[in-house]
Design a protein around this motif. Structure first.
Motif, PDB file in Angstrom:
ATOM      1  N   GLY A 455       0.791  -1.220   0.000  1.00 34.48           N
ATOM      2  CA  GLY A 455       0.000   0.000   0.000  1.00 34.48           C
ATOM      3  C   GLY A 455       0.823   1.269   0.000  1.00 34.48           C
ATOM      4  O   GLY A 455       0.263   2.363  -0.052  1.00 34.48           O
ATOM      5  N   SER A 456       2.162   1.164   0.056  1.00 32.83           N
ATOM      6  CA  SER A 456       2.985   2.369   0.065  1.00 32.83           C
ATOM      7  C   SER A 456       3.184   2.872  -1.358  1.00 32.83           C
ATOM      8  O   SER A 456       2.825   2.214  -2.335  1.00 32.83           O
ATOM      9  N   VAL A 457       3.813   4.057  -1.467  1.00 35.01           N
ATOM     10  CA  VAL A 457       3.948   4.671  -2.782  1.00 35.01           C
ATOM     11  C   VAL A 457       4.968   3.948  -3.660  1.00 35.01           C
ATOM     12  O   VAL A 457       4.902   4.034  -4.881  1.00 35.01           O
ATOM     13  N   VAL A 458       5.919   3.238  -3.041  1.00 33.49           N
ATOM     14  CA  VAL A 458       6.990   2.638  -3.830  1.00 33.49           C
ATOM     15  C   VAL A 458       6.462   1.588  -4.814  1.00 33.49           C
ATOM     16  O   VAL A 458       6.756   1.639  -6.010  1.00 33.49           O
ATOM     17  N   PRO A 459       5.657   0.588  -4.354  1.00 30.35           N
ATOM     18  CA  PRO A 459       5.106  -0.352  -5.338  1.00 30.35           C
ATOM     19  C   PRO A 459       4.233   0.337  -6.388  1.00 30.35           C
ATOM     20  O   PRO A 459       4.224  -0.068  -7.559  1.00 30.35           O
ATOM     21  N   LEU A 460       3.499   1.385  -5.980  1.00 35.79           N
ATOM     22  CA  LEU A 460       2.657   2.118  -6.930  1.00 35.79           C
ATOM     23  C   LEU A 460       3.509   2.787  -8.004  1.00 35.79           C
ATOM     24  O   LEU A 460       3.247   2.650  -9.205  1.00 35.79           O
ATOM     25  N   PHE A 461       4.552   3.516  -7.567  1.00 35.61           N
ATOM     26  CA  PHE A 461       5.431   4.187  -8.524  1.00 35.61           C
ATOM     27  C   PHE A 461       6.117   3.172  -9.437  1.00 35.61           C
ATOM     28  O   PHE A 461       6.266   3.398 -10.646  1.00 35.61           O
ATOM     29  N   THR A 462       6.537   2.042  -8.883  1.00 33.25           N
ATOM     30  CA  THR A 462       7.231   1.023  -9.683  1.00 33.25           C
ATOM     31  C   THR A 462       6.336   0.492 -10.787  1.00 33.25           C
ATOM     32  O   THR A 462       6.763   0.324 -11.935  1.00 33.25           O
ATOM     33  N   SER A 463       5.071   0.241 -10.448  1.00 35.15           N
ATOM     34  CA  SER A 463       4.150  -0.263 -11.472  1.00 35.15           C
ATOM     35  C   SER A 463       3.864   0.807 -12.522  1.00 35.15           C
ATOM     36  O   SER A 463       3.739   0.502 -13.711  1.00 35.15           O
ATOM     37  N   GLN A 464       3.767   2.069 -12.100  1.00 40.97           N
ATOM     38  CA  GLN A 464       3.534   3.152 -13.067  1.00 40.97           C
ATOM     39  C   GLN A 464       4.724   3.320 -14.002  1.00 40.97           C
ATOM     40  O   GLN A 464       4.552   3.539 -15.205  1.00 40.97           O
ATOM     41  N   ILE A 465       5.940   3.191 -13.460  1.00 37.26           N
ATOM     42  CA  ILE A 465       7.136   3.280 -14.304  1.00 37.26           C
ATOM     43  C   ILE A 465       7.170   2.126 -15.286  1.00 37.26           C
ATOM     44  O   ILE A 465       7.520   2.284 -16.464  1.00 37.26           O
ATOM     45  N   GLY A 466       6.778   0.939 -14.813  1.00 37.96           N
ATOM     46  CA  GLY A 466       6.754  -0.231 -15.684  1.00 37.96           C
ATOM     47  C   GLY A 466       5.794  -0.069 -16.853  1.00 37.96           C
ATOM     48  O   GLY A 466       6.021  -0.634 -17.937  1.00 37.96           O
ATOM     49  N   ARG A 467       4.729   0.701 -16.648  1.00 38.83           N
ATOM     50  CA  ARG A 467       3.752   0.937 -17.727  1.00 38.83           C
ATOM     51  C   ARG A 467       4.154   2.098 -18.624  1.00 38.83           C
ATOM     52  O   ARG A 467       3.429   2.439 -19.554  1.00 38.83           O
ATOM     53  N   GLY A 468       5.288   2.742 -18.300  1.00 40.81           N
ATOM     54  CA  GLY A 468       5.729   3.868 -19.113  1.00 40.81           C
ATOM     55  C   GLY A 468       5.287   5.216 -18.611  1.00 40.81           C
ATOM     56  O   GLY A 468       5.444   6.222 -19.311  1.00 40.81           O
ATOM     57  N   GLY A 469       4.705   5.273 -17.394  1.00 40.99           N
ATOM     58  CA  GLY A 469       4.294   6.530 -16.782  1.00 40.99           C
ATOM     59  C   GLY A 469       2.887   6.939 -17.189  1.00 40.99           C
ATOM     60  O   GLY A 469       2.212   6.236 -17.939  1.00 40.99           O
ATOM     61  N   PRO A 470       2.465   8.090 -16.717  1.00 41.15           N
ATOM     62  CA  PRO A 470       3.197   8.980 -15.819  1.00 41.15           C
ATOM     63  C   PRO A 470       3.195   8.476 -14.376  1.00 41.15           C
ATOM     64  O   PRO A 470       2.366   7.659 -14.002  1.00 41.15           O
ATOM     65  N   VAL A 471       4.140   8.980 -13.581  1.00 40.67           N
ATOM     66  CA  VAL A 471       4.167   8.709 -12.140  1.00 40.67           C
ATOM     67  C   VAL A 471       3.336   9.798 -11.474  1.00 40.67           C
ATOM     68  O   VAL A 471       3.597  10.990 -11.670  1.00 40.67           O
ATOM     69  N   THR A 472       2.341   9.387 -10.694  1.00 36.61           N
ATOM     70  CA  THR A 472       1.410  10.363 -10.110  1.00 36.61           C
ATOM     71  C   THR A 472       1.814  10.697  -8.677  1.00 36.61           C
ATOM     72  O   THR A 472       1.928   9.812  -7.826  1.00 36.61           O
ATOM     73  N   VAL A 473       2.055  11.984  -8.431  1.00 36.95           N
ATOM     74  CA  VAL A 473       2.364  12.500  -7.092  1.00 36.95           C
ATOM     75  C   VAL A 473       1.270  13.491  -6.744  1.00 36.95           C
ATOM     76  O   VAL A 473       0.882  14.314  -7.579  1.00 36.95           O
ATOM     77  N   THR A 474       0.776  13.439  -5.502  1.00 34.28           N
ATOM     78  CA  THR A 474      -0.367  14.282  -5.166  1.00 34.28           C
ATOM     79  C   THR A 474      -0.018  15.768  -5.125  1.00 34.28           C
ATOM     80  O   THR A 474      -0.816  16.613  -5.534  1.00 34.28           O
ATOM     81  N   HIS A 475       1.194  16.107  -4.623  1.00 33.88           N
ATOM     82  CA  HIS A 475       1.549  17.525  -4.455  1.00 33.88           C
ATOM     83  C   HIS A 475       3.066  17.662  -4.531  1.00 33.88           C
ATOM     84  O   HIS A 475       3.795  16.822  -3.994  1.00 33.88           O
ATOM     85  N   PRO A 476       3.584  18.718  -5.160  1.00 27.47           N
ATOM     86  CA  PRO A 476       5.050  18.853  -5.281  1.00 27.47           C
ATOM     87  C   PRO A 476       5.757  19.050  -3.950  1.00 27.47           C
ATOM     88  O   PRO A 476       6.967  18.810  -3.850  1.00 27.47           O
ATOM     89  N   ASP A 477       5.046  19.492  -2.909  1.00 25.40           N
ATOM     90  CA  ASP A 477       5.687  19.771  -1.616  1.00 25.40           C
ATOM     91  C   ASP A 477       5.414  18.717  -0.560  1.00 25.40           C
ATOM     92  O   ASP A 477       5.852  18.865   0.586  1.00 25.40           O
TER      93      ASP A 477
END
Length: 611
Positions: A455-477
């Motif tokens: 449930g953490s962001v790391v597995p989520l980001f990894t799967s998004q990168i594997g699909r070619g993006g985009p990587v979704t972040v809720t807020h820049p700060d």
């Protein structure tokens, strides 16, 4: 003679059974040399006779001294300062014994300067023999073979520690060191030059045609992150040496790819191994939520302390099955008991605990996903996080457990969401149950996000990168505290050992990490850049905060004997547990979300829902 035969021949010269005769031959030679020097390179005949007659005494003295100091336990090819120090002590004692023997025998006209010269010359000769043996034997060992060019990234000191492990590897040949220390540029280590600094890494990789870069700097350092950014610019794979646990398993003896934990990880946790052994060895331990990220790592850490019985409870059949397979393979001598059970069911939990009578209970079962618990599932957060904690804590008290440890979260501090408020209420429930069962120590441990947990962001980001993006972040700060799963589990164990009842421990989470920086690191680790895998900002989700806190407004901390653990002061509050039980039971399967939040605020005043 073939290279292999030469190596074996030299290895035979390094046998401990040959070392004493060689040393005694050198002692005899320098005994003669000391006389020769004493008489200005022309020893009179009568003194030559004296030299031969007294030779037995330095030989006996040095043999006894060298053997007594255990000099021959060391292998000459690995001679270091420690071995030479021990040799110095042995030579000094040998010299004293020789002098004592000569003086006691009252050898007439014996030149006493020889007694001073001889141990000094002996030390030089024996030390030189070891140094020459190390040079010869090291030269006979396999050196760097003709593999793919490899750049080492780190200081000269870090590179010196890594080079011995690289010798003989067929696939890699070090071609240079890239150091984060500018003053080291131009220096050389074992024939390997410091060819530049970190800023030069892309240029150096192209010039030296490096196939990969091996990061030898310590985990979590800026040098590792800078190396990743530079290496990804030229598509250079980034490697690191195996961790100690991987060496022990014997399945990772080669350099491996750098992982996120290597970039964000911190110094290893110093555990009170003796205290934990006394606490856990031969005991029965129960873990709820045992199939989850933290629960399963707790089981691994507990198992290595030699518990007699490990009782694992989890609502997920698949998770508990996976855990059973892993622990049965890695700890076949341990009795593991694996239950599919729900912490919401008091009678089932009590039946399991009464059968095995655990000495320590670790309660890791919880719902932790903020957006899911914030909408449509609020009552589920209360039933698992609050009711489940109440059930598990009372069960521990009923069966006479010595310790009960609740895994809490930084989201329980000044919560803005139902999940965080439910975990804060769980802490209050724990402190209330502690009053009911004085014989059990009830402790809570708060920490932030855990790298790679479900449930953490790391597995989520990894799967998004594997699909070619985009990587979704809720807020820049948006920033979060992170630690690795093993570090979190080890600190929970340490807190269980140190904790007094009703204490809430706050872990040293280090510096917070920007989620957008985390996304960039993961993109670079995949060998891509932000141009190939874009980052998209989606806005804060319901109940989400920009910054997580580890202390409430009215809390302070006190230090503990462990540098990474502090105790939260001002967090000791109680609630009417029977009233909590009654409200959750009467709320039914689909209570009003607004009424639920109002009720939560009445018990957790610091809970301020985000509008």
């Amino acid at each position: 003679m073939s290279t292999s035969n030469k190596v074996h021949s030299l290895i035979r010269l390094d046998s401990r059974w040959l070392q004493l005769p060689i040393d005694l031959a050198l002692v005899a030679a320098v005994w003669w040399f000391a006389f020769w020097l004493r008489f200005n390179l022309d020893t009179p005949d009568e003194f030559q006779s004296m030299m031969v007659q007294t030779l037995v005494w330095p030989l006996l003295a040095f043999a006894a001294s060298l053997l007594g100091f255990g000099v021959y336990r060391h292998i000459w090819r690995y001679t270091s300062v420690a071995e030479l120090t021990r040799l110095s002590y042995a030579v000094a004692l040998g010299g004293l014994l020789t002098a004592a023997a000569i003086l006691m025998l009252r050898v007439e006209f014996f030149p006493r300067s020889v007694l001073l010269l001889h141990p000094l010359l002996a030390l030089v000769a024996l030390g030189a023999a070891r140094a020459l043996a190390r040079i010869a034997l090291s030269g006979a060992e396999p050196s760097f073979l003709s593999g793919k060019p490899l750049l080492l990234v780190g200081s000269v000191q870090d590179a010196a520690a890594a080079l011995p492990a690289l010798r003989g590897l067929r696939q890699w040949t070090p071609v240079g060191i890239v150091s984060p220390v500018a003053a080291e540029q131009g220096r050389s280590l074992q024939g390997l030059s410091v060819v530049g600094v970190l800023a030069d890494l892309p240029r150096l990789a192209q010039r030296l045609e490096a196939a990969a870069a091996l990061v030898v700097s310590a985990p979590g350092t800026d040098a590792r992150r800078a190396a990743l950014m530079g290496a990804s610019e030229v598509g250079l794979p980034l490697l690191t040496m195996p961790r100690p646990d991987e060496w022990l398993r014997n399945d990772h003896s080669q350099p491996r790819r750098v992982e996120l934990e290597d970039l964000l990880g911190r110094a290893p946790v110093a555990l009170d191994e003796q205290g934990l052994s006394e606490l856990l060895t031969g005991q029965t331990v129960m873990v709820t939520g045992a199939g989850g990220s933290i629960g399963s790592e707790l089981c691994r850490q507990i198992a290595r302390f030699g518990v007699r019985r490990l009782v694992c409870v989890d609502v997920s059949e698949y998770a508990i099955y996976q855990l059973e397979r892993e622990l049965a393979a890695s700890h076949p001598q341990m009795q593991g008991l694996y239950y599919t059970g729900n912490v919401r069911e008091f009678e089932r939990l009590l039946a399991i605990a009464e059968q095995h009578r655990p000495a320590t209970v670790f309660h890791a079962a919880a719902y932790k996903h903020v957006p899911l618990m914030e909408s449509l599932n609020e009552i589920e957060a209360l039933r698992t996080n609050v009711l489940g904690t109440l059930n598990a804590a009372r069960v521990a008290g009923r069966v006479g457990a010595q310790r009960f440890v609740l895994i809490s979260t930084d989201k329980a501090v000044n919560p803005t969401n139902v999940m965080g408020a439910s975990k804060r209420l769980a802490e209050q429930v724990l402190q209330s149950v502690a009053v009911e069962f004085a014989q059990t120590r009830y402790v809570a441990v708060r920490f932030g996000n855990v790298l790679g947990s479900s449930g953490s962001v790391v597995p989520l980001f990894t799967s998004q990168i594997g699909r070619g993006g985009p990587v979704t972040v809720t807020h820049p700060d948006i920033v979060r505290y992170f630690m690795t799963i093993p570090e979190a589990a080890q600190l929970v164990l340490q807190a269980s050992l140190m904790g007094q009842t009703r204490q809430i421990f706050v872990l040293d989470m280090g510096e917070p990490v920007k989620i957008v920086d985390l996304a960039r690191l993961l993109i670079r680790l995949s060998g891509q850049t932000e141009q190939n895998i874009p980052i998209s900002f989606t806005g804060l989700r319901p109940g989400e905060k920009l910054f997580e806190e580890l202390l409430a407004n009215d809390e302070t901390t006190e230090p503990t004997p462990h540098a990474k653990l502090r105790v939260a002061k001002g967090a000791d509050t109680q609630v009417d547990t029977e009233a909590v039980l009654q409200w959750i039971a009467s709320a039914g399967p689909a209570p009003s979300a607004a009424e639920l939040r109002v009720w939560l605020q009445s018990l957790v005043p610091e809970y301020q829902p985000v509008q």
